[in-house]
Design a protein around this motif. Structure first.
Motif, mmCIF file in Angstrom:
data_model
loop_
_atom_site.group_PDB
_atom_site.id
_atom_site.type_symbol
_atom_site.label_atom_id
_atom_site.label_comp_id
_atom_site.label_asym_id
_atom_site.label_seq_id
_atom_site.Cartn_x
_atom_site.Cartn_y
_atom_site.Cartn_z
ATOM 1 N N LEU A 51 17.673 34.251 34.414
ATOM 2 C CA LEU A 51 18.896 34.724 35.053
ATOM 3 C C LEU A 51 19.012 34.221 36.490
ATOM 4 O O LEU A 51 20.096 33.860 36.948
ATOM 5 N N PHE A 52 17.895 34.198 37.216
ATOM 6 C CA PHE A 52 17.952 33.747 38.606
ATOM 7 C C PHE A 52 18.192 32.237 38.687
ATOM 8 O O PHE A 52 18.847 31.760 39.603
ATOM 9 N N ARG A 53 17.631 31.483 37.715
ATOM 10 C CA ARG A 53 17.941 30.053 37.663
ATOM 11 C C ARG A 53 19.438 29.852 37.430
ATOM 12 O O ARG A 53 20.061 28.960 38.016
ATOM 13 N N PHE A 54 20.011 30.691 36.581
ATOM 14 C CA PHE A 54 21.448 30.593 36.312
ATOM 15 C C PHE A 54 22.262 30.913 37.561
ATOM 16 O O PHE A 54 23.199 30.177 37.917
ATOM 17 N N VAL A 55 21.921 32.009 38.239
ATOM 18 C CA VAL A 55 22.642 32.380 39.459
ATOM 19 C C VAL A 55 22.620 31.238 40.470
ATOM 20 O O VAL A 55 23.608 30.947 41.139
ATOM 21 N N ASP A 56 21.497 30.560 40.535
ATOM 22 C CA ASP A 56 21.338 29.484 41.515
ATOM 23 C C ASP A 56 22.245 28.289 41.234
ATOM 24 O O ASP A 56 22.621 27.567 42.157
ATOM 25 N N VAL A 64 34.383 27.691 32.646
ATOM 26 C CA VAL A 64 33.653 28.731 31.919
ATOM 27 C C VAL A 64 32.767 28.145 30.826
ATOM 28 O O VAL A 64 31.702 28.684 30.515
ATOM 29 N N ASP A 65 33.194 27.028 30.211
ATOM 30 C CA ASP A 65 32.365 26.418 29.175
ATOM 31 C C ASP A 65 31.042 25.913 29.769
ATOM 32 O O ASP A 65 29.972 26.079 29.166
ATOM 33 N N ASP A 66 31.140 25.307 30.951
ATOM 34 C CA ASP A 66 29.939 24.820 31.630
ATOM 35 C C ASP A 66 29.019 25.985 32.002
ATOM 36 O O ASP A 66 27.792 25.897 31.859
ATOM 37 N N LEU A 67 29.604 27.081 32.474
ATOM 38 C CA LEU A 67 28.820 28.269 32.797
ATOM 39 C C LEU A 67 28.071 28.788 31.572
ATOM 40 O O LEU A 67 26.887 29.104 31.628
ATOM 41 N N ALA A 68 28.788 28.863 30.441
ATOM 42 C CA ALA A 68 28.171 29.388 29.222
ATOM 43 C C ALA A 68 27.038 28.480 28.755
ATOM 44 O O ALA A 68 25.983 28.958 28.313
ATOM 45 N N ARG A 69 27.220 27.164 28.838
ATOM 46 C CA ARG A 69 26.181 26.240 28.397
ATOM 47 C C ARG A 69 24.920 26.372 29.261
ATOM 48 O O ARG A 69 23.797 26.351 28.744
ATOM 49 N N ALA A 96 35.473 29.796 21.440
ATOM 50 C CA ALA A 96 36.010 31.050 21.982
ATOM 51 C C ALA A 96 34.886 31.920 22.537
ATOM 52 O O ALA A 96 35.043 32.563 23.584
ATOM 53 N N GLY A 97 33.764 31.931 21.836
ATOM 54 C CA GLY A 97 32.636 32.717 22.307
ATOM 55 C C GLY A 97 32.097 32.199 23.625
ATOM 56 O O GLY A 97 31.761 32.985 24.523
ATOM 57 N N ARG A 98 32.019 30.847 23.753
ATOM 58 C CA ARG A 98 31.544 30.277 25.025
ATOM 59 C C ARG A 98 32.490 30.611 26.166
ATOM 60 O O ARG A 98 32.055 30.899 27.277
ATOM 61 N N ALA A 99 33.797 30.580 25.877
ATOM 62 C CA ALA A 99 34.777 30.911 26.919
ATOM 63 C C ALA A 99 34.600 32.353 27.384
ATOM 64 O O ALA A 99 34.617 32.648 28.586
ATOM 65 N N GLY A 104 32.599 36.089 31.382
ATOM 66 C CA GLY A 104 31.844 37.295 31.693
ATOM 67 C C GLY A 104 30.709 37.016 32.664
ATOM 68 O O GLY A 104 30.449 37.809 33.569
ATOM 69 N N ALA A 105 30.036 35.865 32.480
ATOM 70 C CA ALA A 105 28.934 35.507 33.386
ATOM 71 C C ALA A 105 29.455 35.273 34.792
ATOM 72 O O ALA A 105 28.844 35.711 35.781
ATOM 73 N N ALA A 106 30.583 34.572 34.910
ATOM 74 C CA ALA A 106 31.166 34.312 36.231
ATOM 75 C C ALA A 106 31.544 35.612 36.920
ATOM 76 O O ALA A 106 31.290 35.798 38.121
ATOM 77 N N ALA A 107 32.140 36.524 36.155
ATOM 78 C CA ALA A 107 32.535 37.820 36.727
ATOM 79 C C ALA A 107 31.303 38.606 37.167
ATOM 80 O O ALA A 107 31.313 39.254 38.222
ATOM 81 N N GLY A 108 30.225 38.521 36.363
ATOM 82 C CA GLY A 108 29.010 39.245 36.718
ATOM 83 C C GLY A 108 28.381 38.738 37.997
ATOM 84 O O GLY A 108 27.952 39.522 38.845
#
Length: 447
Positions: A51-56, A64-69, A96-99, A104-108
């Motif tokens: 999760l911290f690697r993702f936040v970084d 959003v697709d790039d975020l989900a990947r 649709a699921g990736r979007a 959701g990840a961006a909002a979080g």
């Protein structure tokens, strides 16, 4: 009873006093930490790392697709992940699921960032700072920005600091009177307070050539001190990792010893209790303070330290002795010893104790009381987003409390945000122990 027994009894009294003042959300800490990611990260080291690697990397993602990947890529490396991770990975199988997952990840991440970062600029943060002041809480604006690599970046950071001083001085002039926040036994306390990083004031701060970096940083820090002096504001110099600590301390003490700055502005430095040699550094600072007797006296901000993982990794890579305490209780004991030493050194210095640990805060208050110190001559500090409940409990009980409020954009704030998340999910942290239902007696136990 012995002196030690008296102190422990007073710590218990203070701790109970503060616990009574905590808002109801603090008595149910799981509700206070409303992000599910926090709970997952606290429970599993691999999840925390993912999760911290993702936040970084969030600021570098495109859509959003790039975020989900990226998110699923990091989570896919977790072995035997909990059910929420399996659900997230399944969502990523469809467009649709990736979007939905990416949104959701961006909002979080935005939600977490807004919890810690009060605005992109001091002007944008002004309303939050005024609300804190009205509730009896002073603030220090922490301008986000890590080490610079070019002269132009350093110049831009210095100008941001100067602009912040001007903006805060102008805005705070209209705030209501709060005598407890505006004066202590040493005199007036500035309303406008800015925290700066020397590593952001020069690209030349290197362990192998400290004098070069010090000279380069001094030509930007000196005008900031002049600006603060003219505005009646406070400048606090943050300590960072070990490789820059000695250069930063030498620079600050040399500048403050100059005749121009003997009578201001109000300034401060940081002492990191997780460093094994911090007692020696305190002795060095106090010897300097006694020799120079600045008016107003310097503020010494005592912290545990936010670069523990960096220092451990750096020492391991180079085969150096580990410079920090590796066992939490050893650091906590050192923190209490340094607290007592600082309080005994007044009025040569002003003392600010920065901690979210109920025991550490109660210890500082108890030592101050038993030593006959005035309540207003001790400042207690917390970080925005981590110490909000403690901040309110302290203010409710009339203690002088200051909240460090980060200001800056998301890209500049990522390194800061990851360090705060590490604090928030540490298995040994006060917040983690509270979530796990630790009793007041356990939280106040001597380290």
């Amino acid at each position: 009873m012995t002196e030690h027994d008296d102190l422990e009894a007073e710590i218990r009294r203070v701790g109970a006093e503060l616990a009574e003042a905590f808002p109801s959300s603090a008595r149910h800490p799981v509700k206070a930490l409303d992000a599910r990611a926090m709970e997952l990260a606290a429970a599993d080291l691999e999840v925390r790392t993912a999760l911290f690697r993702f936040v970084d990397v969030v600021p570098a993602c495109r859509g959003v697709d790039d975020l989900a990947r990226h998110l699923t890529g990091f989570l896919d490396e977790v072995q035997d992940g909990p059910p929420p991770i399996s659900a997230a990975l399944k969502m990523a199988d469809t467009r649709a699921g990736r979007a939905a997952l990416g949104a959701g990840a961006a909002a979080g991440v935005r939600h977490m960032a807004h919890r810690f970062i009060v605005g992109e600029t001091p002007a944008a943060a002004a309303a939050v700072l005024r609300r804190l002041w009205t509730r009896g809480v002073a603030s220090s604006v922490d301008l986000l920005g890590e080490a610079t690599v070019t002269e132009s970046e350093a110049d831009a950071y210095a100008e941001r600091c100067a602009a912040a001083l001007r903006s805060l001085a102008a805005a705070s002039a209209g705030w209501p009177d709060r005598p407890a926040l505006e004066r202590d036994g040493a005199g007036a306390l500035p309303r406008a307070n800015v925290s700066v990083k020397v590593s952001a004031l020069t690209p030349l701060l290197r362990p192998d050539a400290p004098e070069l970096g010090e000279r380069d940083a001094a030509r930007r820090l000196r005008p900031l001190l002049r600006e603060a002096k003219a505005l009646g504001a406070h400048v606090h110099i943050d300590m960072e990792s070990l490789d820059s600590r000695e250069a930063v301390l030498e620079l600050v003490l040399a500048l403050l010893a100059e005749e121009e700055f003997r009578d201001g502005p109000s300034t401060g430095i940081v002492l990191q209790a997780y460093m094994r040699d911090s007692p020696d550094q305190l002795e060095q600072i106090l010897e300097w303070a006694h020799a120079h007797e600045r008016t107003p006296p310097p503020v010494i901000r005592l912290v545990k330290g936010a670069y523990w993982d960096h220092e451990i990794a750096e020492a391991g890579q180079h085969g150096w002795p580990v410079p920090v305490f590796e066992v939490k209780r050893d650091c906590d004991r050192n923190f209490e010893a340094l607290t007592s030493g600082l309080l005994a050194a007044r009025p040569t210095v002003r003392v600010a104790i920065a901690s979210h640990n109920l025991r550490s805060v109660a210890h500082a208050i108890a030592v101050n009381r038993l030593g006959g110190g005035a309540e207003g001559d001790l400042e207690l500090q917390v970080l925005r987003g981590l110490g909000d409940d403690l901040q309110d409990a302290l203010a409710t009980r009339g203690f002088r409390v200051r909240t460090y409020c980060p200001v800056g954009d998301m890209v500049a704030g990522m390194a800061y945000l990851v360090r705060r998340l590490l604090e928030n999910t540490s298995n040994e942290s006060f917040l983690s122990q509270s979530r796990q239902g630790a009793s007041l007696e356990e939280l106040l136990a001597a380290p």
